[in-house]
Design a protein around this motif. Structure first.
Motif, short mmCIF file in Angstrom:
data_model
loop_
_atom_site.label_atom_id
_atom_site.label_comp_id
_atom_site.label_asym_id
_atom_site.label_seq_id
_atom_site.Cartn_x
_atom_site.Cartn_y
_atom_site.Cartn_z
N ALA A 132 31.85 22.82 57.79
CA ALA A 132 30.42 22.53 58.01
C ALA A 132 30.13 21.05 58.32
CB ALA A 132 29.27 23.68 57.21
N GLU A 133 30.91 20.37 57.18
CA GLU A 133 30.31 18.34 57.41
C GLU A 133 31.50 18.02 58.28
OE1 GLU A 133 29.22 16.84 54.01
OE2 GLU A 133 27.69 18.25 53.36
N LEU A 134 32.56 18.58 58.39
CA LEU A 134 33.04 18.02 59.60
C LEU A 134 32.40 18.33 60.72
CD1 LEU A 134 36.54 19.08 58.30
CD2 LEU A 134 35.66 16.51 58.17
N GLU A 135 31.89 19.57 60.38
CA GLU A 135 31.68 20.55 62.14
C GLU A 135 30.01 19.62 62.29
OE1 GLU A 135 31.36 24.13 61.81
OE2 GLU A 135 33.83 24.77 62.28
N VAL A 136 29.58 19.37 61.59
CA VAL A 136 28.03 18.36 62.13
C VAL A 136 28.36 16.34 62.26
CG1 VAL A 136 27.10 20.59 61.44
CG2 VAL A 136 27.26 18.25 59.43
N GLY A 137 29.77 16.16 61.93
CA GLY A 137 29.69 15.02 61.91
C GLY A 137 29.61 14.46 60.90
N ARG A 138 29.49 14.72 59.44
CA ARG A 138 29.66 13.92 58.27
C ARG A 138 30.97 14.05 57.87
NH1 ARG A 138 25.76 17.35 55.51
NH2 ARG A 138 24.60 18.17 57.68
N ILE A 139 32.34 13.29 58.74
CA ILE A 139 33.20 13.18 58.36
C ILE A 139 33.96 12.61 57.25
CG2 ILE A 139 33.89 13.97 60.57
CD1 ILE A 139 34.06 11.06 60.85
N SER A 140 33.69 11.81 56.64
CA SER A 140 34.33 10.38 55.83
C SER A 140 34.29 11.47 54.56
CB SER A 140 33.57 9.32 55.27
OG SER A 140 34.20 8.08 54.94
N GLN A 141 34.18 11.51 53.63
CA GLN A 141 33.79 12.27 52.63
C GLN A 141 34.89 13.89 52.65
OE1 GLN A 141 30.09 12.49 50.92
NE2 GLN A 141 30.77 10.66 49.18
N ALA A 142 34.37 14.74 53.18
CA ALA A 142 34.58 15.87 53.98
C ALA A 142 36.23 15.59 54.16
CB ALA A 142 33.89 16.37 55.17
N GLN A 143 36.61 14.98 54.85
CA GLN A 143 38.01 14.56 55.17
C GLN A 143 39.02 13.84 54.11
OE1 GLN A 143 38.11 11.38 58.73
NE2 GLN A 143 38.34 12.97 60.01
N GLU A 144 38.64 13.12 53.30
CA GLU A 144 39.03 12.18 52.39
C GLU A 144 39.13 13.72 51.53
OE1 GLU A 144 37.69 9.57 48.64
OE2 GLU A 144 37.62 9.08 50.73
N GLU A 145 38.32 14.62 51.17
CA GLU A 145 38.79 15.78 49.83
C GLU A 145 39.98 16.51 50.94
OE1 GLU A 145 37.78 18.65 46.85
OE2 GLU A 145 37.58 15.83 47.15
N ILE A 146 39.75 16.55 52.05
CA ILE A 146 40.76 17.75 52.30
C ILE A 146 42.04 17.02 52.85
CG2 ILE A 146 41.69 18.07 54.99
CD1 ILE A 146 38.03 19.37 55.43
N TRP A 147 42.29 15.75 52.51
CA TRP A 147 43.37 14.89 52.44
C TRP A 147 43.73 14.77 50.99
CZ3 TRP A 147 46.99 11.78 55.27
CH2 TRP A 147 46.84 12.17 56.30
N ARG A 148 43.06 14.90 50.03
CA ARG A 148 43.03 15.04 48.57
C ARG A 148 43.66 16.69 48.10
NH1 ARG A 148 41.46 17.15 43.99
NH2 ARG A 148 39.51 18.30 45.18
N PHE B 252 41.71 16.79 62.32
CA PHE B 252 40.73 16.52 62.65
C PHE B 252 40.10 15.55 63.93
CE2 PHE B 252 41.91 14.56 57.82
CZ PHE B 252 41.19 15.40 57.29
N ALA B 253 41.36 14.80 64.69
CA ALA B 253 40.89 14.70 66.65
C ALA B 253 40.11 16.60 66.93
CB ALA B 253 42.11 14.69 66.96
N GLY B 254 40.98 18.38 66.72
CA GLY B 254 41.21 18.92 66.99
C GLY B 254 39.25 19.48 66.90
N VAL B 255 38.71 19.18 65.45
CA VAL B 255 37.64 19.54 64.42
C VAL B 255 36.41 18.66 65.87
CG1 VAL B 255 36.16 20.06 62.97
CG2 VAL B 255 38.61 19.92 62.35
N ALA B 256 36.77 17.22 65.70
CA ALA B 256 35.62 16.62 66.48
C ALA B 256 35.89 16.47 67.22
CB ALA B 256 36.32 15.45 66.48
N ASP B 257 37.15 17.40 68.45
CA ASP B 257 36.30 17.82 69.58
C ASP B 257 36.14 19.71 69.95
OD1 ASP B 257 37.69 15.36 71.35
OD2 ASP B 257 39.50 16.55 70.77
N GLY B 258 36.29 20.12 68.43
CA GLY B 258 35.33 20.79 69.02
C GLY B 258 36.98 21.97 68.71
N ARG B 259 37.96 22.32 69.07
CA ARG B 259 38.51 23.06 68.93
C ARG B 259 38.87 24.42 68.14
NH1 ARG B 259 43.71 19.33 70.35
NH2 ARG B 259 42.46 18.18 69.35
N PHE B 260 37.90 23.78 67.42
CA PHE B 260 39.13 25.61 66.71
C PHE B 260 37.51 26.17 65.70
CE2 PHE B 260 41.27 22.06 65.14
CZ PHE B 260 42.26 22.26 65.72
N PRO B 261 36.72 27.29 67.20
CA PRO B 261 35.68 27.91 67.17
C PRO B 261 36.22 28.81 64.98
CG PRO B 261 36.72 28.12 68.78
CD PRO B 261 37.48 27.22 68.46
N ARG B 262 36.85 29.35 65.67
CA ARG B 262 37.61 30.44 64.49
C ARG B 262 37.39 30.23 63.14
NH1 ARG B 262 40.85 34.28 67.13
NH2 ARG B 262 39.74 32.82 69.51
#
Length: 115
Positions: free
Chosen positions: A12-28, A64-74
């Motif tokens: 949800a954080e990625l989808e609304v543009g709050r990417i920094s910490q969400a990306q970091e946690e997904i990487w981890r 991450f690029a796909g999420v930013a482009d809205g390519r993963f609705p499911r």
């Protein structure tokens, strides 16, 4: 980011543009798993151009690029996320295998007998 570290919350954080910490946690959480998956799928092919870590990095960046482009609705929960990351990684492995095999066979620069 909230203390709720659930994957659903991270998505949800990625989808609304709050990417920094969400990306970091997904990487981890997922990087090592993706490296192991890529290693298994790569098998014995030479890893001079890209190894399993490179493929995991490429796969995560693609995600991450796909999420930013809205390519993963499911994309709703950790199961969806893992399936998607595994699929992207598998596709990146296939791309790498094709590229490696093409280079091994001359990369399109095969000379005929008359050369």
């Amino acid at each position: 980011m909230s203390n709720d570290g659930s994957v659903t919350r991270l998505i949800a954080e990625l989808e609304v543009g709050r990417i920094s910490q969400a990306q970091e946690e997904i990487w981890r959480r997922y990087f090592r798993r993706l490296v192991a998956l890529a290693r298994m799928k790569l098998g014995d092919i030479p890893k001079a151009a890209a190894d399993e870590e490179d493929i995991a990095i490429i796969a995560l960046n693609s995600f991450f690029a796909g999420v930013a482009d809205g390519r993963f609705p499911r994309l709703h929960d950790r199961d969806d996320l893992w399936r998607l990351l595994a699929k992207i990684t598998a596709h990146k492995v296939v791309d790498q295998q094709r590229q490696t095999l093409a280079k091994k066979r001359g990369g399109g620069n095969v000379r005929g007998e008359s050369a």
